[in-house]
Design a protein around this motif. Structure first.
Motif, PDB file in Angstrom:
ATOM      1  N   THR A 124       0.822  -1.209   0.000  1.00  0.00           N
ATOM      2  CA  THR A 124       0.000   0.000   0.000  1.00  0.00           C
ATOM      3  C   THR A 124       0.855   1.257   0.000  1.00  0.00           C
ATOM      4  O   THR A 124       0.566   2.231  -0.713  1.00  0.00           O
ATOM      5  CB  THR A 124      -0.954  -0.009   1.214  1.00  0.00           C
ATOM      6  OG1 THR A 124      -1.869  -1.108   1.080  1.00  0.00           O
ATOM      7  CG2 THR A 124      -1.740   1.288   1.311  1.00  0.00           C
ATOM      8  N   LEU A 125       1.933   1.253   0.773  1.00  0.00           N
ATOM      9  CA  LEU A 125       2.819   2.420   0.807  1.00  0.00           C
ATOM     10  C   LEU A 125       3.549   2.586  -0.522  1.00  0.00           C
ATOM     11  O   LEU A 125       3.771   3.715  -0.980  1.00  0.00           O
ATOM     12  CB  LEU A 125       3.821   2.282   1.952  1.00  0.00           C
ATOM     13  CG  LEU A 125       3.215   2.216   3.354  1.00  0.00           C
ATOM     14  CD1 LEU A 125       4.306   2.076   4.404  1.00  0.00           C
ATOM     15  CD2 LEU A 125       2.350   3.440   3.636  1.00  0.00           C
ATOM     16  N   ILE A 126       3.920   1.476  -1.145  1.00  0.00           N
ATOM     17  CA  ILE A 126       4.569   1.555  -2.463  1.00  0.00           C
ATOM     18  C   ILE A 126       3.613   2.157  -3.488  1.00  0.00           C
ATOM     19  O   ILE A 126       3.989   3.044  -4.266  1.00  0.00           O
ATOM     20  CB  ILE A 126       5.057   0.163  -2.903  1.00  0.00           C
ATOM     21  CG1 ILE A 126       6.225  -0.292  -2.021  1.00  0.00           C
ATOM     22  CG2 ILE A 126       5.469   0.175  -4.373  1.00  0.00           C
ATOM     23  CD1 ILE A 126       6.646  -1.733  -2.238  1.00  0.00           C
ATOM     24  N   ILE A 127       2.361   1.702  -3.489  1.00  0.00           N
ATOM     25  CA  ILE A 127       1.381   2.248  -4.433  1.00  0.00           C
ATOM     26  C   ILE A 127       1.173   3.740  -4.178  1.00  0.00           C
ATOM     27  O   ILE A 127       1.097   4.545  -5.115  1.00  0.00           O
ATOM     28  CB  ILE A 127       0.057   1.463  -4.328  1.00  0.00           C
ATOM     29  CG1 ILE A 127       0.227   0.084  -4.978  1.00  0.00           C
ATOM     30  CG2 ILE A 127      -1.090   2.224  -4.978  1.00  0.00           C
ATOM     31  CD1 ILE A 127      -0.935  -0.853  -4.763  1.00  0.00           C
ATOM     32  N   HIS A 128       1.092   4.126  -2.928  1.00  0.00           N
ATOM     33  CA  HIS A 128       0.957   5.551  -2.590  1.00  0.00           C
ATOM     34  C   HIS A 128       2.137   6.349  -3.139  1.00  0.00           C
ATOM     35  O   HIS A 128       1.959   7.425  -3.725  1.00  0.00           O
ATOM     36  CB  HIS A 128       0.875   5.704  -1.072  1.00  0.00           C
ATOM     37  CG  HIS A 128       0.856   7.137  -0.613  1.00  0.00           C
ATOM     38  ND1 HIS A 128      -0.244   7.949  -0.750  1.00  0.00           N
ATOM     39  CD2 HIS A 128       1.815   7.904  -0.022  1.00  0.00           C
ATOM     40  CE1 HIS A 128       0.033   9.151  -0.265  1.00  0.00           C
ATOM     41  NE2 HIS A 128       1.270   9.140   0.185  1.00  0.00           N
ATOM     42  N   TYR A 129       3.335   5.828  -2.964  1.00  0.00           N
ATOM     43  CA  TYR A 129       4.535   6.498  -3.480  1.00  0.00           C
ATOM     44  C   TYR A 129       4.475   6.639  -4.997  1.00  0.00           C
ATOM     45  O   TYR A 129       4.755   7.713  -5.556  1.00  0.00           O
ATOM     46  CB  TYR A 129       5.773   5.703  -3.071  1.00  0.00           C
ATOM     47  CG  TYR A 129       7.035   6.116  -3.800  1.00  0.00           C
ATOM     48  CD1 TYR A 129       7.753   7.242  -3.407  1.00  0.00           C
ATOM     49  CD2 TYR A 129       7.502   5.385  -4.891  1.00  0.00           C
ATOM     50  CE1 TYR A 129       8.905   7.635  -4.079  1.00  0.00           C
ATOM     51  CE2 TYR A 129       8.653   5.763  -5.562  1.00  0.00           C
ATOM     52  CZ  TYR A 129       9.345   6.886  -5.158  1.00  0.00           C
ATOM     53  OH  TYR A 129      10.479   7.273  -5.834  1.00  0.00           O
ATOM     54  N   LEU A 130       4.118   5.572  -5.681  1.00  0.00           N
ATOM     55  CA  LEU A 130       4.086   5.591  -7.141  1.00  0.00           C
ATOM     56  C   LEU A 130       3.106   6.634  -7.652  1.00  0.00           C
ATOM     57  O   LEU A 130       3.383   7.349  -8.620  1.00  0.00           O
ATOM     58  CB  LEU A 130       3.710   4.209  -7.676  1.00  0.00           C
ATOM     59  CG  LEU A 130       4.713   3.084  -7.380  1.00  0.00           C
ATOM     60  CD1 LEU A 130       4.125   1.746  -7.780  1.00  0.00           C
ATOM     61  CD2 LEU A 130       6.041   3.329  -8.090  1.00  0.00           C
ATOM     62  N   GLU A 131       1.961   6.738  -7.002  1.00  0.00           N
ATOM     63  CA  GLU A 131       0.947   7.698  -7.450  1.00  0.00           C
ATOM     64  C   GLU A 131       1.326   9.134  -7.109  1.00  0.00           C
ATOM     65  O   GLU A 131       1.125  10.053  -7.912  1.00  0.00           O
ATOM     66  CB  GLU A 131      -0.397   7.366  -6.798  1.00  0.00           C
ATOM     67  CG  GLU A 131      -1.029   6.080  -7.303  1.00  0.00           C
ATOM     68  CD  GLU A 131      -2.378   5.811  -6.685  1.00  0.00           C
ATOM     69  OE1 GLU A 131      -3.117   4.998  -7.249  1.00  0.00           O
ATOM     70  OE2 GLU A 131      -2.699   6.410  -5.625  1.00  0.00           O
ATOM     71  N   LYS A 132       1.891   9.324  -5.927  1.00  0.00           N
ATOM     72  CA  LYS A 132       2.112  10.702  -5.451  1.00  0.00           C
ATOM     73  C   LYS A 132       3.433  11.299  -5.910  1.00  0.00           C
ATOM     74  O   LYS A 132       3.504  12.501  -6.206  1.00  0.00           O
ATOM     75  CB  LYS A 132       2.049  10.725  -3.922  1.00  0.00           C
ATOM     76  CG  LYS A 132       2.122  12.135  -3.342  1.00  0.00           C
ATOM     77  CD  LYS A 132       1.783  12.153  -1.864  1.00  0.00           C
ATOM     78  CE  LYS A 132       1.773  13.582  -1.327  1.00  0.00           C
ATOM     79  NZ  LYS A 132       1.408  13.636   0.103  1.00  0.00           N
ATOM     80  N   TYR A 133       4.476  10.478  -5.992  1.00  0.00           N
ATOM     81  CA  TYR A 133       5.809  11.038  -6.210  1.00  0.00           C
ATOM     82  C   TYR A 133       6.441  10.693  -7.558  1.00  0.00           C
ATOM     83  O   TYR A 133       7.496  11.213  -7.877  1.00  0.00           O
ATOM     84  CB  TYR A 133       6.744  10.578  -5.094  1.00  0.00           C
ATOM     85  CG  TYR A 133       6.321  11.068  -3.731  1.00  0.00           C
ATOM     86  CD1 TYR A 133       6.463  12.410  -3.369  1.00  0.00           C
ATOM     87  CD2 TYR A 133       5.738  10.200  -2.812  1.00  0.00           C
ATOM     88  CE1 TYR A 133       6.045  12.863  -2.126  1.00  0.00           C
ATOM     89  CE2 TYR A 133       5.325  10.650  -1.571  1.00  0.00           C
ATOM     90  CZ  TYR A 133       5.490  11.977  -1.222  1.00  0.00           C
ATOM     91  OH  TYR A 133       5.072  12.429   0.001  1.00  0.00           O
ATOM     92  N   CYS A 134       5.796   9.842  -8.322  1.00  0.00           N
ATOM     93  CA  CYS A 134       6.416   9.435  -9.585  1.00  0.00           C
ATOM     94  C   CYS A 134       5.736  10.027 -10.804  1.00  0.00           C
ATOM     95  O   CYS A 134       6.115   9.733 -11.933  1.00  0.00           O
ATOM     96  CB  CYS A 134       6.430   7.910  -9.700  1.00  0.00           C
ATOM     97  SG  CYS A 134       7.453   7.149  -8.438  1.00  0.00           S
ATOM     98  N   GLY A 135       4.722  10.876 -10.583  1.00  0.00           N
ATOM     99  CA  GLY A 135       4.068  11.506 -11.716  1.00  0.00           C
ATOM    100  C   GLY A 135       3.314  10.528 -12.591  1.00  0.00           C
ATOM    101  O   GLY A 135       3.163  10.758 -13.788  1.00  0.00           O
TER     102      GLY A 135
END
Length: 200
Positions: free
Chosen positions: A64-75
């Motif tokens: 879940t944290l990885i998915i959050h990172y991908l959506e929020k910080y990877c454009g």
């Protein structure tokens, strides 16, 4: 980016499929927390998958944290939708119960396959199995009302969790008991992102 973990883990597969949905290029290293314990220890001392190594060499764990990172910080946010707050809450509701089903299924698999039979505690297995069915029945009821997008986090989480449970615990769940889940997953598993990320 590098995604570490075997695709027979519903958590790893969940992230891998979503990265493909988002169009993120990544290297997949299928390391096992059992067979590759020492190698994983050098990357992630907690020896937990999925593990994501970012482009700037940072280490993230927890799907879940990885998915959050991908959506929020990877454009790479999903395409904008006109989903209402009610629909967004429904997706969070479904995702939470899909992850609960994952957790309980994994606990049963570990108990049955890793713990010696004479040390297995049947009352605990019965309790976890009841929790597993509680999660699946909630999801079955939710899908009877409406289906989430199969390529949303909720849709991927449900399908990945069901495929894992059906494969690993065939005597515990059945398509007859949960027809909505079985039908939804059958269609999801035919999508290119799922086909390119096989469970086995």
């Amino acid at each position: 980016m590098i995604l570490i973990g075997m695709l027979d883990s519903p958590y790893v597969r969940r992230v891998a499929i979503y990265m493909k949905v988002l169009g993120i290029q990544f290297e997949h290293r299928p390391l096992s927390v059992f067979g590759d314990f020492d190698a994983l220890t050098k990357i992630n001392p907690a020896v937990k998958v999925p593990t994501l190594i970012t482009d700037d060499n940072q280490v993230l764990i927890d799907s879940t944290l990885i998915i959050h990172y991908l959506e929020k910080y990877c454009g790479h946010s999903p395409a904008p939708t006109s989903a209402s707050g009610v629909e967004e809450f429904r997706d969070l509701h479904l995702t939470g119960f899909a992850l609960a089903a994952c957790e309980k299924a994994v606990q049963i698999v570990y108990e049955q396959r890793l713990r010696p039979e004479e040390k297995q505690h049947q009352p605990w297995v019965d309790r976890v199995t009841q929790q597993l069915h509680g999660a699946w029945q909630t999801l079955e009821n939710g899908l009877r009302e409406s289906h989430p997008d199969m390529l949303s986090v909720a849709g991927i989480s449900i399908a990945v969790a069901w495929s894992f449970t059906e494969l690993m615990l065939p005597d515990t769940v059945s398509r007859e008991r949960y027809p909505e889940l079985a039908g939804f997953t059958l269609l999801a598993e035919q999508r290119p992102e799922f086909l390119a990320t096989p469970l086995i």
